[in-house]
Write an enzyme that holds these catalytic residues in place. Sequence first.
Site, PDB file in Angstrom:
ATOM      1  CG  HIS A   1      -1.962  -1.009   1.242  1.00  0.00           C
ATOM      2  ND1 HIS A   1      -1.739  -2.301   1.668  1.00  0.00           N
ATOM      3  CD2 HIS A   1      -3.270  -0.955   0.883  1.00  0.00           C
ATOM      4  CE1 HIS A   1      -2.863  -2.986   1.566  1.00  0.00           C
ATOM      5  NE2 HIS A   1      -3.804  -2.198   1.094  1.00  0.00           N
TER       6      HIS A   1
ATOM      7  CG  ASP B   1      -4.460  -5.277  -4.038  1.00  0.00           C
ATOM      8  OD1 ASP B   1      -5.463  -4.669  -3.629  1.00  0.00           O
ATOM      9  OD2 ASP B   1      -3.645  -5.813  -3.266  1.00  0.00           O
TER      10      ASP B   1
END
Length: 340
Positions: free
Chosen positions: A178, A248
């Site tokens: 992330h 993702d």
Amino acid sequence: MIGALMLDIAGTTLDTQDIELLQHPQVGGVILFGRNIESPAQVRALTDHMRQIRPDILIAVDQEGGRVQRLKQGFTLLPAMGRFGELYQTEPERALSLCEECGWLMATEVLAVGIDFSFAPVLDINDISDVIGDRAFAKNPQDIIALAQAFLSGMQRAGMATTGKHFPGHGSVKADSHIAAAIDERSFAEIEAHDMQSFVQLQSQLDALMPAHVIYPKVDAHPAGFSEFWLQRILREKLQFDGVLFSDDLSMQAACVAGGADARIQAALKAGCDMGLVCNDRAAQLIALKGIEDLALPNQARLERMRGDIPKLSIAAELELGTTWHEVRERITAFKNAAI
């Protein structure tokens, strides 16, 4: 028809721009986050409104359990999957039974409020990753396969499609994709023999996979979600996987290697993803949409398999889903509280 972009919204209701975007042919899905959740009744009203605007939209959420669950207010708080792995060491039969019930409970509550599926379960290994940890069932493939098989069975019993993540494995990479580039220096043989086994062995129970934003430089220079090697040669050709491939979140730091939001979603789709996620960044969503508006729509038959068995019911302020739901909820809540 279902488009190739999954995006999110800012609030608990749709605003004018949300409504306009939902009507774009290349918007195929919406993912809900904690900020979109006030109560079960509000979520069902929101998802019903989405389908009034766009009947074929797919609606998703991350409802894994533990620290990753968006539906909290008025919903069952689920244990982290790693708790089942701990119990499995001493009481394997009880662990498998509770795990199956947890999969059913999660899916039953998610479907009740009009959400098609949760991006679950995590099939990674709990090794050195900063972001996986107890989101994973266990520290070895054999335990993960047994427990995930039970959880997947529970989801399917409730009428929900399943998504394994993060192929071919994020647990052996320390960096959190992330916020940083995640790199795994192992060979293909090492990855295949270890991290990949849960995905391989459970393939028949998986309707979809989400590749990791991890670069495996000894295998391919691109992150798995942008890699034709991982998605086409390994998943589609070698493993003959015909489920949906979701990228993702393309707003994550590890996805930035592909360029701007338009370049990222183009790269994901070209590599073999059926749908790209762009979250928490409306400007990036608009750029991504512009970048794919002239592309052909994705494989509709695959994406249709993700549609949940959503019950036709009216949701009150509190969930009320029957005797079995109450009994299972009590068992899972007692287990969660005892495990803390």
